[in-house]
Structure formats: structure tokens, C-alpha cells
Design a protein around this motif. Structure first.
Motif, PDB file in Angstrom:
ATOM      1  N   GLY A 372       0.762  -1.199  -0.161  1.00 24.24           N
ATOM      2  CA  GLY A 372      -0.068   0.147   0.157  1.00 24.24           C
ATOM      3  C   GLY A 372       0.901   1.347  -0.100  1.00 24.24           C
ATOM      4  N   PRO A 373       0.294   2.320   0.295  1.00 22.56           N
ATOM      5  CA  PRO A 373       0.914   3.578   0.128  1.00 22.56           C
ATOM      6  C   PRO A 373       1.811   3.925   1.344  1.00 22.56           C
ATOM      7  N   LEU A 374       2.449   5.214   1.075  1.00 22.18           N
ATOM      8  CA  LEU A 374       3.073   5.306   2.378  1.00 22.18           C
ATOM      9  C   LEU A 374       2.387   5.799   3.565  1.00 22.18           C
ATOM     10  N   LYS A 375       3.003   5.275   4.847  1.00 20.46           N
ATOM     11  CA  LYS A 375       2.359   5.524   6.113  1.00 20.46           C
ATOM     12  C   LYS A 375       2.806   6.592   6.794  1.00 20.46           C
ATOM     13  N   ASP A 376       2.055   6.857   7.605  1.00 20.99           N
ATOM     14  CA  ASP A 376       2.479   8.184   8.600  1.00 20.99           C
ATOM     15  C   ASP A 376       2.977   7.520   9.809  1.00 20.99           C
ATOM     16  N   ASP A 377       4.156   6.621   9.703  1.00 19.15           N
ATOM     17  CA  ASP A 377       4.742   5.627  10.890  1.00 19.15           C
ATOM     18  C   ASP A 377       6.036   6.752  11.091  1.00 19.15           C
ATOM     19  N   ILE A 378       6.540   6.443  11.928  1.00 15.67           N
ATOM     20  CA  ILE A 378       7.929   6.856  12.414  1.00 15.67           C
ATOM     21  C   ILE A 378       8.821   5.964  12.799  1.00 15.67           C
ATOM     22  N   LEU A 379      10.052   6.142  12.611  1.00  8.27           N
ATOM     23  CA  LEU A 379      11.146   4.896  12.515  1.00  8.27           C
ATOM     24  C   LEU A 379      11.822   5.115  13.867  1.00  8.27           C
ATOM     25  N   LEU A 380      11.934   4.251  14.529  1.00 10.17           N
ATOM     26  CA  LEU A 380      12.857   4.148  15.969  1.00 10.17           C
ATOM     27  C   LEU A 380      14.078   3.653  15.422  1.00 10.17           C
ATOM     28  N   VAL A 381      15.350   4.285  15.704  1.00 10.12           N
ATOM     29  CA  VAL A 381      16.486   3.452  15.738  1.00 10.12           C
ATOM     30  C   VAL A 381      17.294   3.032  17.027  1.00 10.12           C
ATOM     31  N   GLU A 382      17.298   1.876  17.163  1.00  7.74           N
ATOM     32  CA  GLU A 382      17.833   1.455  18.486  1.00  7.74           C
ATOM     33  C   GLU A 382      19.393   0.942  18.351  1.00  7.74           C
ATOM     34  N   THR A 383      20.405   1.658  19.326  1.00  5.37           N
ATOM     35  CA  THR A 383      21.376   1.232  19.047  1.00  5.37           C
ATOM     36  C   THR A 383      22.054   0.532  20.308  1.00  5.37           C
ATOM     37  N   ARG A 384      22.809  -0.424  20.136  1.00  5.69           N
ATOM     38  CA  ARG A 384      23.291  -1.323  21.281  1.00  5.69           C
ATOM     39  C   ARG A 384      24.679  -1.174  21.257  1.00  5.69           C
ATOM     40  N   GLY A 385      25.272  -0.836  22.797  1.00  2.00           N
ATOM     41  CA  GLY A 385      26.755  -0.768  23.141  1.00  2.00           C
ATOM     42  C   GLY A 385      27.089  -1.866  23.972  1.00  2.00           C
ATOM     43  N   PRO A 386      28.351  -1.567  24.478  1.00  4.08           N
ATOM     44  CA  PRO A 386      28.859  -2.680  25.462  1.00  4.08           C
ATOM     45  C   PRO A 386      27.898  -2.376  26.727  1.00  4.08           C
ATOM     46  N   GLN A 387      27.943  -3.744  27.609  1.00  3.46           N
ATOM     47  CA  GLN A 387      27.188  -3.864  28.649  1.00  3.46           C
ATOM     48  C   GLN A 387      25.503  -3.653  28.560  1.00  3.46           C
ATOM     49  N   ASP A 388      25.459  -3.773  27.434  1.00  2.05           N
ATOM     50  CA  ASP A 388      23.749  -4.093  27.181  1.00  2.05           C
ATOM     51  C   ASP A 388      23.214  -2.794  27.499  1.00  2.05           C
ATOM     52  N   ASN A 389      24.015  -1.564  26.922  1.00  2.00           N
ATOM     53  CA  ASN A 389      23.719  -0.193  27.132  1.00  2.00           C
ATOM     54  C   ASN A 389      22.809   0.031  25.700  1.00  2.00           C
ATOM     55  N   ARG A 390      21.420   0.689  25.718  1.00  5.93           N
ATOM     56  CA  ARG A 390      20.581   0.788  24.691  1.00  5.93           C
ATOM     57  C   ARG A 390      20.475   2.324  24.622  1.00  5.93           C
ATOM     58  N   SER A 391      20.199   2.753  23.341  1.00  6.17           N
ATOM     59  CA  SER A 391      19.778   4.057  23.334  1.00  6.17           C
ATOM     60  C   SER A 391      18.682   4.211  21.911  1.00  6.17           C
ATOM     61  N   LEU A 392      17.704   4.984  21.992  1.00  5.03           N
ATOM     62  CA  LEU A 392      16.494   5.162  21.159  1.00  5.03           C
ATOM     63  C   LEU A 392      16.647   6.595  20.691  1.00  5.03           C
ATOM     64  N   CYS A 393      16.425   6.621  19.211  1.00  9.45           N
ATOM     65  CA  CYS A 393      15.987   8.069  18.794  1.00  9.45           C
ATOM     66  C   CYS A 393      15.167   7.564  17.717  1.00  9.45           C
ATOM     67  N   ALA A 394      14.459   8.756  17.174  1.00 10.82           N
ATOM     68  CA  ALA A 394      13.530   8.777  16.216  1.00 10.82           C
ATOM     69  C   ALA A 394      14.030   9.533  14.795  1.00 10.82           C
ATOM     70  N   LEU A 395      13.957   8.806  13.858  1.00 15.53           N
ATOM     71  CA  LEU A 395      14.263   9.393  12.357  1.00 15.53           C
ATOM     72  C   LEU A 395      13.507  10.388  11.908  1.00 15.53           C
ATOM     73  N   GLU A 396      14.045  11.771  12.068  1.00  9.43           N
ATOM     74  CA  GLU A 396      13.252  12.901  11.442  1.00  9.43           C
ATOM     75  C   GLU A 396      13.870  13.594  10.355  1.00  9.43           C
ATOM     76  N   PRO A 397      13.201  14.616   9.605  1.00 12.07           N
ATOM     77  CA  PRO A 397      13.820  15.273   8.711  1.00 12.07           C
ATOM     78  C   PRO A 397      15.192  15.999   9.118  1.00 12.07           C
ATOM     79  N   SER A 398      15.081  16.521  10.350  1.00 11.08           N
ATOM     80  CA  SER A 398      16.223  17.263  11.088  1.00 11.08           C
ATOM     81  C   SER A 398      17.322  16.314  11.422  1.00 11.08           C
ATOM     82  N   GLY A 399      17.001  15.053  11.557  1.00  9.05           N
ATOM     83  CA  GLY A 399      17.967  13.909  12.131  1.00  9.05           C
ATOM     84  C   GLY A 399      17.222  12.954  13.018  1.00  9.05           C
ATOM     85  N   CYS A 400      18.249  12.349  13.682  1.00  7.10           N
ATOM     86  CA  CYS A 400      17.779  11.175  14.556  1.00  7.10           C
ATOM     87  C   CYS A 400      17.582  11.793  16.136  1.00  7.10           C
TER      88      CYS A 400
END
Length: 682
Positions: A372-400
Motif C-alpha cells: 500500500g501507499p506510504l504510512k505516517d509511521d515513525i522509524l525508531l533507531v535502536e543502538t546497542r553498546g557494550p554492557q547491554d547499553n541501549r539508546s533510542l532515537c526517532a528518524l526525522e527530517p532534522s536528524g535522529c
């Protein structure tokens, strides 16, 4: 590719030159060297890797000059390939260190130095050959006794037989040693083409001109030099021919194949468009992406090309597609080969970007057709680091944008809700590995909340607009009740014509038209003067969307001619109430400057004036005869919102009956006319 003997003869020139070409029988490559050298060809081709330049600690052999020669590699008597023989000339680079004169005097020679001079020098010489679409590298081992060498002096040459190439090809040859002690040698050579096949351009067209004898029967086909090489166009022809191609059909790997229509004939191919700039541009226009469910895809192209691909996220609001680099990296793409996305699920907003030499060439959202056509969903980028550290950001036109941040973006405002959606499993996981993950979270419910406020604003705007329309409609109804304005201008030729004008004005008033005529406004005309009165009435009539009617009579025509000839009417010749004479100073500029259409309509009584008597200047707009053209006259006065044809016909009949007595009175002899004026409407 085997080439018929007669084609090689045409390509390489007259028979003495062709017969002088050496023939090599068989398909095996070989190497030989000049006296004093020994050489050996390593079996098979090798990978071309020149490496970096290193310093020589002792004398070494290096190539100093390249030389080529055309030969024929023949499988049968008349079944030969054009082949390039390469000769590499070698010299000594570097020298052994000699002991000083004081050390030499009275002492025996250094045994280690004597041992070096009695040894052999060995070199690995690489020959690299390129001729589109062929690329080869061969390795030659060369040896020579060190005692026979002098630094900087040539020691001989080694000859390689041979590199096959096509007629008309451009060949490039490099030579260096392994390890490399100096910059590699290079040589570029253009091989002879087929003189009877010429490629020319004429504007947007490309012409293939085949200059052969009239009795020659031959076949010709066009194909893409890739994969199965299936002909895209084929014809059997006779004699000289000119074949026209559109420039949009050119691609670098488009080749031409020609062969005589004879049993067991050999076909000859050339690819003349490999360096054509238009063909390179057309290649990317012909490239297209194909989705191969569930996670496969393919880059389809007529020719091989350098390309890199990456995934990007396209927001439905527009703007550039944002590459997912990192966490997903670019990868080199092989055309016409099935590839696989590193994804768990597809999404309509995921698109593929294909670049070449850092320039974006192609972008396509492959899943939009199936999902189907494009959806108005937002993309979340999860980054995993050492010792199970996690960070989340949302991909937007201005950046993550990091969630739960104080940024003034949609993702930051809804950060807590998005985290709750992610924990409750409402987001779709698109990709996952040890480094991170990608999640697509729907934004529909948040958009609905915003739309509720938008709907309230729209309802308020609609209410205000409705009130404005009611006010405008009220003004329109008032104007309709009052009727459209019509300003009648005429020349008071005599009392009978004035009665006729009065009858016309009275009849028009019965049709809900607001008629203005100086005959009913003598007091105002006397008080203001004819020119000021007409100017005010004309301005008001045109502002209300009405029409100015010019009634032409013999007297009016005479006045117009005076103005057109002299530019002004002598004062005192017309009565104080003659508005027509005064109005000409304002009317004529509108006609001369082309502003009369839609403002003025001309009319005359067909029993009192001929049509050609009206001056040509006034015939630029409609000039209608009364009463024969009364329907057209009334349609011009009523405007586009007037009544329909049947109603106009009834109105025209009504006006005609009202005009007839006054018109008959004008046609009677002067002595039988009754005096008197027709007054205004009751």
C-alpha cells in the motif's frame, strides 16, 4: 571471436599489408625472449595488483619500453582472430657496491661480490591488458646472468603471444614487476575498425551506414553485450544500407553484429557506443528495480555498471529519503543478479537508493505496490553498546532525535507515548542484529487527536464563510431586483426619432432593466452639463456591470465622422441637452484602445440606416439591427445570467410591438407627423 578472412582484409587494408601479418596457429599463449635471456610463462591469468613501489637493495630487471604488433591467431585457414603481440624491453636498475680504491689496492677481490656477479638476476614481469569488455593479466618469469649486465643498459626483451581483441577496439597495456621498483609502463592503441561500417549522427538520430556491394547478402543484428546476448533487432539485407536509430536507444553495451548470408558463416561484432556520453545517460534511464518476495530484490540494467545500494526511509510528508547509514551500510551491487535485503519485514516507507560514483541515480519504494501507499509511521533507531547499553532515537527530517529530549519536534513531544508503544508491542521490528534494531511505530492515533482540533477550526471557518455568502447573496438579490443598468446614447435628429428612443427605453424598463437616458433627465443635464452628466452616468453604469448602448442614426453617424476627421466637434452646433455629442470625447478612446468589448453595444434601426453607414471603428464590437436582431440585443443587455432562448424570444416580441408605432411615425412624411415627445415610464 573468429573473424572471416575477407572482413579482416577489409579492416586491415590492401592485400600486401594483410599478407604480411604473421599467423599463429592454435589457441595457446606463449612467451619467448631475446638471446642471453631465459623466460617462462606462468600458466593461467592472474589478479592485477601492482602494489606500492619499493627500493631495490641490489640490481634488478625492470621494463623500459612496450612495443605491440598485430598478428592473426588462426584456428583454420580462413578462420582467424585479430591478436595483439606485446614485446617488453628490459634493462638493469641499480648496481652492486664496489670497494674503495684504497681497499682494492694490493688486495684480492671480495669473494661475496664475485659470487653476486656470477649469479643470475630473476624478474617477475606482469602484463596487464584491457580492451572493453576484456581484462587480462599474465606473469612472465625472466632470468639473465649478472656477469653480462651493466647498470642502466638494455639486456633484451621478452615477447608475449598474444592478447585477442576486436576490430576497432581501444586497447590499454600496462607492464610492471613484482615487487614493483618504478612506475608502471603504459601504452594505448586504437585497433583498425571496419571501414565499410560507419556510425554518424544527425540531430537526435544515429545512422549506421553499411557500404557493401549491391550483390552482397548479409544479416545484421543489434544486441546488448551482456548475458545471453539475445538480439534486440535483426534484419537480412542486401547491398548498401542506412539504418537509423533513435538516440534514446543507445547504451554503452549496444553492439552491432554482421555476417554474410552463407552456410557456416562467422559473425563479426563491434560495440561503437561504449564511450558515447548519450549512451551513458540512457543507461541509467533504462535501469529499474524489482522486488523478489519475500526479501529479495534485483537491479535490472542492459549493461554492467558500477553501483552501490542502500536502504532509506521516506516520510509521507515529502522531503528527501533519509539513508539508514548507519546502521545499514552501503553495498556494491551486481546488475541482473538476485540480491537479498538484511530485513525481517518489509514496509511501504522503506526505499532503495542506487548511487554511482557518489551520485544518486535511482530511488524506488519497492514495497509500496504490495503493502500500500506510504504510512505516517515513525522509524525508531535502536543502538546497542557494550554492557547491554541501549539508546533510542526517532528518524526525522532534522536528524535522529533522542526520545524524551527537550527538542521541539514531534518525536520529542511524543517520546513517552512512543516508548510505551514499543514496550507494548505496537511497533513493527524491521531489522535486528547485535548492533541495533529498527522499529516502525504507527502515528495514526496521535494524528487523530490533532485532526479533532483541525475539524473544529474548519467548522468555525465554514460558519463564517456561510454568513459571508448570505450577505453577498443578499446584495446580489438587491442588484437583481433593481435590474441591470443600460445607458442609452443617441443623437436628437428630430422629434420623431426622440419619440422612437423613448419608446425603446420604456419597453426596456418593462424587462426589469434600469434604463438611463438624457430624455428623462433634462433637468440634471441642464444643471450639470452634458459632458459631466454623461461621465457620471457612464462610470456608475460600468461599475454596476451594465452596458452603454450607442444608438446610431444619420445624425449620430455625421457627428462621429466629424470627430474622427477633426478630433473635436465645434462648440455651439448642438443643443444644450445633446449628450451624444458630449459623450464622444469619452467613448472614442475606449474604442481606439480596444476597451469597448463587454462595455459597449451598438444598435441602429434597420429601416432608418444602412449597416455599412456605421463607422468601421465602432464595428469592432457588436452592432445590432433593430427590431430584426432584438433577441441578440436583449441578450447583450441582460448579460450571461439572463433568461433562456425561449424567454428572450417572448421579450423581443414584446419590445418589437412597443417600437412599431413610433417606428411607423418616423417613416411618415414630415407634414403628417404629430408633434409631441414620448415621456418616461409610468
Amino acid at each position: 571471436m573468429p573473424v572471416p578472412w575477407f572482413l579482416l582484409s577489409l579492416a586491415l587494408g590492401p592485400s600486401p599489408m594483410v599478407l604480411s601479418l604473421e599467423r599463429i596457429v592454435g589457441s595457446q599463449n606463449a612467451a619467448r625472449c631475446s638471446p642471453g635471456l631465459s623466460c617462462h610463462l606462468r600458466g593461467g591469468d592472474m589478479l592485477c595488483m601492482p602494489g606500492s613501489i619499493v627500493s631495490a637493495l641490489e640490481p634488478v630487471l625492470v621494463p623500459t619500453r612496450l612495443q605491440t604488433e598485430l598478428v592473426l591467431r588462426c584456428h583454420q585457414e580462413t578462420d582467424c582472430d585479430l591478436c595483439v603481440r606485446v614485446a617488453v624491453h628490459l634493462a638493469v636498475h641499480g648496481h652492486w657496491e664496489e670497494p674503495g680504491d684504497k681497499e682494492q689496492f694490493g688486495k684480492a677481490a671480495d669473494p661475496e661480490l664475485e659470487e653476486h656477479k656470477n649469479a643470475s638476476l630473476q624478474a617477475h614481469v606482469v602484463l596487464s591488458f584491457q580492451a572493453y569488455p576484456t581484462s587480462r593479466c599474465v606473469l612472465l618469469e625472466v632470468q639473465v646472468l649478472a656477469a653480462l649486465l651493466q647498470p642502466g643498459q638494455p639486456v633484451g626483451s621478452v615477447v608475449f603471444d598474444c592478447f585477442e581483441a576486436a576490430l576497432g577496439a581501444e586497447v590499454r597495456i600496462w607492464s610492471y614487476t613484482q615487487p614493483r621498483y618504478q612506475k608502471e609502463l603504459s601504452l594505448t592503441q586504437q585497433l583498425p575498425a571496419l571501414p565499410w561500417l560507419n556510425v554518424s549522427t544527425d540531430g537526435e538520430d544515429v545512422h549506421l551506414v553499411l557500404d557493401v556491394s549491391e550483390e552482397q547478402h548479409f544479416g545484421i543484428s543489434l544486441y546488448w553485450n551482456q548475458g545471453s546476448k539475445t538480439p534486440r533487432w535483426h534484419r537480412n539485407l542486401t547491398g548498401p544500407q542506412t539504418i537509423t536509430l533513435n538516440h534514446t536507444d543507445l547504451v554503452p553495451c549496444l553492439c552491432i553484429q554482421v555476417w554474410p548470408l552463407e552456410p557456416d558463416s562467422v559473425r563479426t561484432s563491434i560495440c561503437p557506443f561504449k564511450n558515447d556520453t548519450r549512451a551513458s545517460r540512457n543507461l541509467w534511464r533504462a535501469v529499474w528495480l524489482q522486488l523478489l518476495p519475500p526479501r529479495g530484490w534485483r537491479l535490472n540494467a542492459p549493461c554492467s555498471l558500477p553501483a552501490e545500494a542502500t536502504l532509506c526511509w521516506q516520510a509521507p510528508s515529502g522531503g528527501p529519503c533519509q539513508p539508514l547509514v548507519p546502521p545499514l551500510y552501503r553495498e556494491n551491487v551486481t546488475v541482473n543478479k538476485d540480491l537479498e535485503f538484511p530485513l525481517l519485514k518489509g514496509h511501504p516507507n522503506l526505499c532503495v537508493q542506487v548511487s554511482s560514483w557518489e551520485t544518486l541515480q535511482l530511488q524506488e519504494c519497492l514495497w509500496s505496490d504490495s503493502l500500500g501507499p506510504l504510512k505516517d509511521d515513525i522509524l525508531l533507531v535502536e543502538t546497542r553498546g557494550p554492557q547491554d547499553n541501549r539508546s533510542l532515537c526517532a528518524l526525522e527530517p532534522s536528524g535522529c532525535t533522542p526520545l524524551l529530549s527537550r527538542a521541539s519536534t514531534r518525536a520529542a513531544r511524543l517520546g513517552a507515548q512512543l516508548l510505551q508503544d514499543l514496550k507494548s508491542g505496537k511497533c513493527l521490528k524491521l531489522w535486528d542484529d547485535d548492533l541495533g534494531a529498527l522499529w516502525a511505530c504507527p502515528m495514526d492515533k496521535y494524528i487523530h487527536q490533532r485532526w479533532a482540533l483541525v475539524w473544529l477550526a474548519c467548522l468555525l471557518f465554514a460558519a463564517v464563510l456561510f454568513l459571508l455568502l448570505l450577505l453577498l447573496k443578499k446584495d446580489h438579490v438587491k442588484a437583481a431586483v433593481r435590474g441591470r443598468a443600460a445607458l442609452l446614447l443617441y443623437s436628437a435628429d428630430d422629434a420623431g426619432f426622440e419619440r422612437l428612443v423613448g419608446a425603446l427605453a420604456s419597453a426596456l424598463c418593462q424587462l426589469s432593466l434600469r434604463v438611463v437616458v438624457d430624455l428623462w433627465s433634462r433637468r440634471e443635464v441642464s444643471a450639470q452639463g452634458p459632458l459631466a452628466w454623461f461621465h457620471a452616468q457612464r462610470l456608475q453604469t460600468l461599475q454596476e456591470g451594465g452596458m452603454v448602448v450607442l444608438l446610431f442614426s444619420p445624425g449620430a453617424v455625421a457627428l462621429c465622422r466629424e470627430w474622427l476627421q477633426d478630433g473635436a466637434s465645434p462648440p455651439g452646433e448642438h443643443g444644450p441637452h445633446d449628450a451624444f455629442a458630449a459623450s464622444l470625447s469619452c467613448v472614442l478612446p475606449d474604442f481606439l484602445q480596444g476597451r469597448a468589448l463587454g462595455r459597449y453595444v451598438g444598435a441602429y434601426f434597420d429601416s432608418l440606416l444602412r449597416p455599412d453607414a456605421v463607422p468601421a471603428l465602432f464595428r469592432a464590437g457588436p452592432v445590432l439591427a433593430l427590431p430584426s436582431q432584438l433577441p441578440e440585443f436583449l441578450r447583450a443587455l441582460q448579460g450571461p445570467d439572463g433568461p433562456g432562448p425561449w424567454r428572450l424570444a417572448d421579450m423581443a416580441e414584446q419590445v418589437s410591438q412597443a417600437l412599431q408605432p413610433a417606428l411607423d411615425s418616423c417613416l411618415r412624411p414630415p407634414e403628417t407627423e404629430e408633434t409631441g415627445l414620448v415621456m418616461g415610464p409610468e
